[in-house]
Write a protein that holds these residues in place. Structure first.
Motif, mmCIF file in Angstrom:
data_model
loop_
_atom_site.group_PDB
_atom_site.id
_atom_site.type_symbol
_atom_site.label_atom_id
_atom_site.label_comp_id
_atom_site.label_asym_id
_atom_site.label_seq_id
_atom_site.Cartn_x
_atom_site.Cartn_y
_atom_site.Cartn_z
ATOM 1 N N UNK A 110 90.487 94.007 38.299
ATOM 2 C CA UNK A 110 91.190 93.085 39.194
ATOM 3 C C UNK A 110 90.503 93.096 40.546
ATOM 4 N N UNK A 111 90.088 91.913 41.004
ATOM 5 C CA UNK A 111 89.370 91.812 42.272
ATOM 6 C C UNK A 111 90.327 91.804 43.465
ATOM 7 N N UNK A 112 91.290 92.713 43.452
ATOM 8 C CA UNK A 112 92.261 92.841 44.543
ATOM 9 C C UNK A 112 92.877 91.476 44.864
ATOM 10 N N UNK A 113 92.822 91.060 46.116
ATOM 11 C CA UNK A 113 93.464 89.800 46.515
ATOM 12 C C UNK A 113 92.807 88.592 45.853
ATOM 13 N N UNK A 114 91.593 88.775 45.299
ATOM 14 C CA UNK A 114 90.891 87.679 44.617
ATOM 15 C C UNK A 114 91.248 87.598 43.134
ATOM 16 N N UNK A 149 87.391 96.512 51.905
ATOM 17 C CA UNK A 149 88.427 96.313 52.920
ATOM 18 C C UNK A 149 89.767 96.538 52.220
ATOM 19 N N UNK A 150 90.344 97.704 52.402
ATOM 20 C CA UNK A 150 91.518 98.101 51.623
ATOM 21 C C UNK A 150 92.770 97.326 51.990
ATOM 22 N N UNK A 151 92.740 96.566 53.075
ATOM 23 C CA UNK A 151 93.857 95.664 53.362
ATOM 24 C C UNK A 151 94.030 94.670 52.217
ATOM 25 N N UNK A 152 92.910 94.313 51.581
ATOM 26 C CA UNK A 152 92.948 93.352 50.482
ATOM 27 C C UNK A 152 93.497 93.951 49.186
ATOM 28 N N UNK A 153 93.684 95.260 49.154
ATOM 29 C CA UNK A 153 94.198 95.927 47.948
ATOM 30 C C UNK A 153 95.693 96.218 48.022
ATOM 31 N N UNK A 417 79.242 78.683 61.364
ATOM 32 C CA UNK A 417 80.476 78.406 62.096
ATOM 33 C C UNK A 417 80.301 77.643 63.398
ATOM 34 N N UNK A 418 79.089 77.547 63.894
ATOM 35 C CA UNK A 418 78.931 76.911 65.196
ATOM 36 C C UNK A 418 79.622 77.733 66.271
ATOM 37 N N UNK A 419 80.586 77.138 66.954
ATOM 38 C CA UNK A 419 81.299 77.833 68.036
ATOM 39 C C UNK A 419 82.592 78.506 67.559
ATOM 40 N N UNK A 420 82.923 78.347 66.287
ATOM 41 C CA UNK A 420 84.176 78.905 65.760
ATOM 42 C C UNK A 420 84.167 80.431 65.818
ATOM 43 N N UNK A 421 85.310 81.020 66.173
ATOM 44 C CA UNK A 421 85.439 82.479 66.276
ATOM 45 C C UNK A 421 85.988 83.036 64.960
ATOM 46 N N UNK A 422 85.318 84.018 64.361
ATOM 47 C CA UNK A 422 85.815 84.598 63.106
ATOM 48 C C UNK A 422 87.167 85.287 63.290
ATOM 49 N N UNK A 423 87.961 85.290 62.233
ATOM 50 C CA UNK A 423 89.265 85.953 62.253
ATOM 51 C C UNK A 423 89.117 87.426 61.866
ATOM 52 N N UNK A 424 89.955 88.264 62.449
ATOM 53 C CA UNK A 424 89.974 89.683 62.071
ATOM 54 C C UNK A 424 91.272 90.043 61.343
ATOM 55 N N UNK A 425 92.069 89.036 60.996
ATOM 56 C CA UNK A 425 93.328 89.277 60.298
ATOM 57 C C UNK A 425 93.087 89.525 58.814
ATOM 58 N N UNK A 426 94.073 90.145 58.156
ATOM 59 C CA UNK A 426 94.020 90.277 56.708
ATOM 60 C C UNK A 426 94.004 88.870 56.110
ATOM 61 N N UNK A 427 93.055 88.561 55.235
ATOM 62 C CA UNK A 427 92.930 87.184 54.716
ATOM 63 C C UNK A 427 94.222 86.617 54.143
ATOM 64 N N UNK A 428 94.962 87.414 53.377
ATOM 65 C CA UNK A 428 96.181 86.894 52.740
ATOM 66 C C UNK A 428 97.235 86.489 53.756
#
Length: 472
Positions: A110-114, A149-153, A417-428
């Motif tokens: 199981x690919x965790x959140x995927x 990234x264990x947040x995804x698990x 991304x150009x000027x877009x700022x990456x997110x640091x939140x848990x994807x889900x």
């Protein structure tokens, strides 16, 4: 007596040496355990996952009788290949296995959140998928996150606990400036605290040297209270040596294939280790003779799927650089072959090394291996690096797959991304609930909750599959 003979005695009954060499194992007295991977990672690495359930059925009772600790037979690429190419219901495969496999616990990857897809899915989809998989017959959930990234698990671990099933955690072994024995051990400890009752070390690209195997397994055995299993591919030619050193370090179990499904980009053969350990403190006491008929049938299956057979026979030391896992190699081969561009494979593999570094050195497990491989292929075929950036790479740079191990290269970040700022939140946490939406979207064709999940995971392929499934 000749010099040196006082340290070695010959056991005539078993025809094996006893004494110092035979007892040179940590965890003496604990028989080694084996996990069968022929029906999942073995065929994924050798024949692009094309084996049908019908071809598996004649083997199941005999495989169940071998004495495996578990049988990995679902997850990974098996799910989407079943609905896209085989036109068979992956959920039915689990139930079919359960009819024939009475003693051996069934395992899925199981690919965790995927889950079994290639992106993060909402928590309600994760929870419902695991609930239905457990009902169908999955006993052990081998859960991993490609970026570690264990947040995804977290959601998957909770759902498996709720279902009353076993959690196998996973460490994705790879080589980079950001991955050390200490990092792997700390990650495994966190998973043990989260509820893993078994730890899986995944050398998906065949990179692990014998010394690295001994060092890592020794460190994990010292740090963890739970059993440790090792999974290596033979791509780099060192897997059997790594397994032997892991046995010396006290590893509890190994992932194996029967000999006719072993080696190349697949896994070491079980028969070799059963024979090598006979009469030692780690003797699994498995009868090698029972593999004769099993191997004959698998040989016939490989002949049937020869059109999908990997061309990477033997050893590819290049894996030490490109670090692409066995299953990804065979699929990349088949894709380039279909495009009549197989001769460009060496260039693509070299570019994979560069793209992985640009991505911050993610372990090349699914889906990061697919993302990296696809982007490397695009870079090679266009002749202009990152002139076209895939949606998946853009989402990766946005943080939609989790936190990369190292920083993403500024050039790739700007192209994606150009000027877009990456997110640091848990994807889900960025996703809305998805099950009711999938239920509404698939209402014309889906008839069960399993169908709804199939649609939620693969909405582009599910409608055609349902039409075949229900004869519409």
């Amino acid at each position: 007596m000749r010099k040196g003979c006082d340290t070695l005695f010959w056991n005539r009954k078993n025809q094996i040496p006893t004494g110092i060499g035979a007892a040179d194992f940590a965890g003496a007295g604990s028989p080694l355990k084996f996990n069968s991977v022929e029906f999942r990672d073995g065929q994924q690495s050798l024949i692009a996952t094309r084996m049908t359930t019908e071809d598996m059925i004649p083997l199941l009772s005999r495989m169940d009788a071998v004495g495996y600790d578990s049988m990995e037979m679902w997850g990974g690429a098996t799910f989407d290949v079943a609905i896209r190419f085989l036109k068979e219901d992956p959920w039915e495969r689990v139930r079919t296995f359960k009819k024939y496999v009475k003693k051996t616990p069934l395992k899925m990857v199981l690919r965790a959140q995927n889950l079994v897809g290639y992106k993060a899915y909402p928590d309600d989809i994760v929870e419902k998928f695991i609930e239905k998989a457990a009902e169908a017959g999955i006993d052990i959930f081998l859960i991993f996150d490609a970026l570690q990234d264990l947040r995804n698990c977290e959601s998957a671990f909770r759902a498996v606990k709720k279902a009353g099933k076993k959690i196998e955690g996973s460490v994705q072994y790879n080589i980079s400036p950001f991955h050390t024995t200490e990092v792997f051990v700390q990650n495994a400890l966190e998973q043990e605290h989260m509820g893993a009752s078994l730890m899986h070390v995944e050398d998906m690209a065949g990179l692990m040297t014998p010394n690295a195997a001994y060092e890592l397994i020794s460190a994990l055995k010292k740090a963890l209270k739970i059993p440790v299993h090792l999974h290596c591919h033979c791509t780099g030619g060192m897997a059997e040596m790594a397994y032997w050193e892991a046995i010396r370090a006290g590893v509890d179990g190994l992932d194996v294939c029967v000999s006719s499904m072993s080696m190349g980009p697949a896994h070491p053969p079980i028969e070799s280790f059963v024979s090598a350990l006979k009469g030692t403190s780690r003797d699994p006491k498995i009868d090698v003779g029972q593999f004769k008929s099993i191997n004959k049938d698998f040989i016939d299956i490989r002949k049937k799927y020869s059109n999908f057979e990997t061309k990477l026979i033997g050893v590819d030391v290049g894996c030490l650089e490109h670090q692409i896992p066995g299953g990804m190699l065979s699929n990349l081969e088949s894709q380039l072959f279909a495009m009549k561009l197989y001769d460009r494979l060496p260039e693509v593999l070299e570019e994979v090394t560069r793209v992985r570094a640009d991505m911050g050195y993610p372990p090349l497990a699914t889906p990061s291996s697919q993302m990296c491989g696809a982007q490397a292929t695009t870079n090679v075929l266009t002749g202009n690096r990152y002139s076209m950036v895939s949606k998946e790479i853009k989402d990766y740079c946005r943080g939609m797959y989790g936190m990369p191990p190292g920083p993403v290269d500024p050039v790739l970040l700007e192209k994606a991304l150009g000027e877009e700022i990456p997110s640091t939140k848990k994807p889900a946490d960025l996703l809305e609930p998805g099950f009711e939406k999938a239920k509404a979207e698939s209402s014309c064709l889906a008839r069960t909750e399993e169908d709804i999940l199939t649609h939620a995971l693969f909405p582009n392929y599910a409608p055609d599959f349902f039409k075949v499934k229900y004869g519409l």
